[in-house]
Write a protein that holds these residues in place. Structure first.
Motif, PDB file in Angstrom:
ATOM      1  N   VAL A  52     -12.444  -1.313   8.998  1.00  0.00           N
ATOM      2  CA  VAL A  52     -11.137  -0.286   9.958  1.00  0.00           C
ATOM      3  C   VAL A  52     -11.570  -1.360  11.105  1.00  0.00           C
ATOM      4  O   VAL A  52     -10.413  -1.909  11.538  1.00  0.00           O
ATOM      5  N   GLY A  53     -11.882   0.515  11.619  1.00  0.00           N
ATOM      6  CA  GLY A  53     -12.091  -0.348  13.315  1.00  0.00           C
ATOM      7  C   GLY A  53     -12.361  -0.931  14.022  1.00  0.00           C
ATOM      8  O   GLY A  53     -12.008  -1.913  15.134  1.00  0.00           O
ATOM      9  N   ALA A  54     -13.656  -2.365  13.205  1.00  0.00           N
ATOM     10  CA  ALA A  54     -14.229  -3.197  13.232  1.00  0.00           C
ATOM     11  C   ALA A  54     -13.191  -4.551  12.963  1.00  0.00           C
ATOM     12  O   ALA A  54     -12.524  -5.499  14.196  1.00  0.00           O
ATOM     13  N   ILE A  55     -12.455  -4.277  12.567  1.00  0.00           N
ATOM     14  CA  ILE A  55     -10.838  -5.492  12.483  1.00  0.00           C
ATOM     15  C   ILE A  55     -10.714  -4.876  13.211  1.00  0.00           C
ATOM     16  O   ILE A  55      -9.408  -5.506  14.621  1.00  0.00           O
ATOM     17  N   ASP A  56     -10.358  -4.148  13.632  1.00  0.00           N
ATOM     18  CA  ASP A  56      -8.611  -3.400  14.669  1.00  0.00           C
ATOM     19  C   ASP A  56      -9.434  -4.167  16.260  1.00  0.00           C
ATOM     20  O   ASP A  56      -8.763  -4.616  16.600  1.00  0.00           O
ATOM     21  N   SER A  57     -10.652  -4.315  16.198  1.00  0.00           N
ATOM     22  CA  SER A  57     -11.308  -4.264  17.220  1.00  0.00           C
ATOM     23  C   SER A  57     -11.592  -6.008  17.563  1.00  0.00           C
ATOM     24  O   SER A  57     -11.051  -6.545  18.815  1.00  0.00           O
ATOM     25  N   LYS A 102      -7.492  -6.843  18.775  1.00  0.00           N
ATOM     26  CA  LYS A 102      -7.241  -6.419  20.303  1.00  0.00           C
ATOM     27  C   LYS A 102      -8.412  -7.505  21.313  1.00  0.00           C
ATOM     28  O   LYS A 102      -7.460  -7.987  22.211  1.00  0.00           O
ATOM     29  N   ARG A 103      -9.640  -7.785  20.843  1.00  0.00           N
ATOM     30  CA  ARG A 103      -9.832  -8.540  21.384  1.00  0.00           C
ATOM     31  C   ARG A 103     -10.082  -9.486  21.618  1.00  0.00           C
ATOM     32  O   ARG A 103      -9.850 -10.769  22.726  1.00  0.00           O
ATOM     33  N   GLU A 104      -9.525 -10.504  20.167  1.00  0.00           N
ATOM     34  CA  GLU A 104      -8.141 -11.781  20.607  1.00  0.00           C
ATOM     35  C   GLU A 104      -7.322 -11.759  20.655  1.00  0.00           C
ATOM     36  O   GLU A 104      -6.835 -12.840  21.997  1.00  0.00           O
ATOM     37  N   ARG A 105      -6.046 -10.935  21.022  1.00  0.00           N
ATOM     38  CA  ARG A 105      -5.140 -10.552  22.031  1.00  0.00           C
ATOM     39  C   ARG A 105      -5.980 -11.063  23.479  1.00  0.00           C
ATOM     40  O   ARG A 105      -4.729 -10.871  24.521  1.00  0.00           O
ATOM     41  N   GLN A 106      -6.736 -10.196  24.009  1.00  0.00           N
ATOM     42  CA  GLN A 106      -7.263  -9.708  25.178  1.00  0.00           C
ATOM     43  C   GLN A 106      -7.663 -11.396  26.171  1.00  0.00           C
ATOM     44  O   GLN A 106      -7.375 -11.803  27.113  1.00  0.00           O
TER      45      GLN A 106
END
Length: 153
Positions: free
Chosen positions: A138-143, A146-150
């Motif tokens: 789940v943390g990997a999916i969340d990261s 976030k990376r995509e948005r950045q």
């Protein structure tokens, strides 16, 4: 923990034990004192505790309490399970789960190379490990989000 989880890494090493000749009332007290539903039955041989069976609270209830028999008339060896599965310390978590499913058990004693008791793994232990691993996913999916948005700002 390594990349390949083993039963030795996840087992509880402080195990509540009983001996064949322990009375069932004594075994029930041990379960209560240790807050467990299972005792690993051992024999002491050559300074080692060799696994010979497992006694669960369910064994006591179904074999003695439910039929209305006298608990004090029985020893652990009278109702313990001897058709048990064990896991070696270096068995993988996947192998352990397959064995638990195949035999329909929730608790598995972990043994060393000479059959000596190392620990015990419960279904709760396995679920805890799997929950941790799912949390990492789940943390990997969340990261990733976030990376995509950045990157797209």
């Amino acid at each position: 923990m390594g990349e390949r989880l083993t039963t030795g890494e996840i087992c509880t090493r402080n195990v509540a034990i009983a001996f064949r000749k322990t009375t069932l009332s004594g075994a029930a007290r041990l379960m209560r004192e240790n807050h467990v539903g299972c005792l690993v039955v051992v024999e002491e041989t050559g300074g080692m505790r060799i696994v010979v069976g497992v006694l669960t609270d369910r064994d006591i209830v179904t074999a003695v309490v439910a039929p209305g028999l006298d608990l004090n008339s029985f020893c652990v060896e009278d109702v313990m399970s001897t058709d048990l599965i064990t896991a070696r310390e270096d068995d993988s978590l996947i192998d352990l789960m397959h064995a638990m499913r195949r035999k329909g058990v929730r608790r598995v004693p972990v043994i060393g190379g000479q059959g000596e008791l190392i620990g015990v793994v419960t279904l709760d232990d396995v679920l805890d490990i799997l929950a941790q691993e799912l949390s990492l996913l789940v943390g990997a999916i969340d990261s990733e989000g976030k990376r995509e948005r950045q990157m797209r700002k």
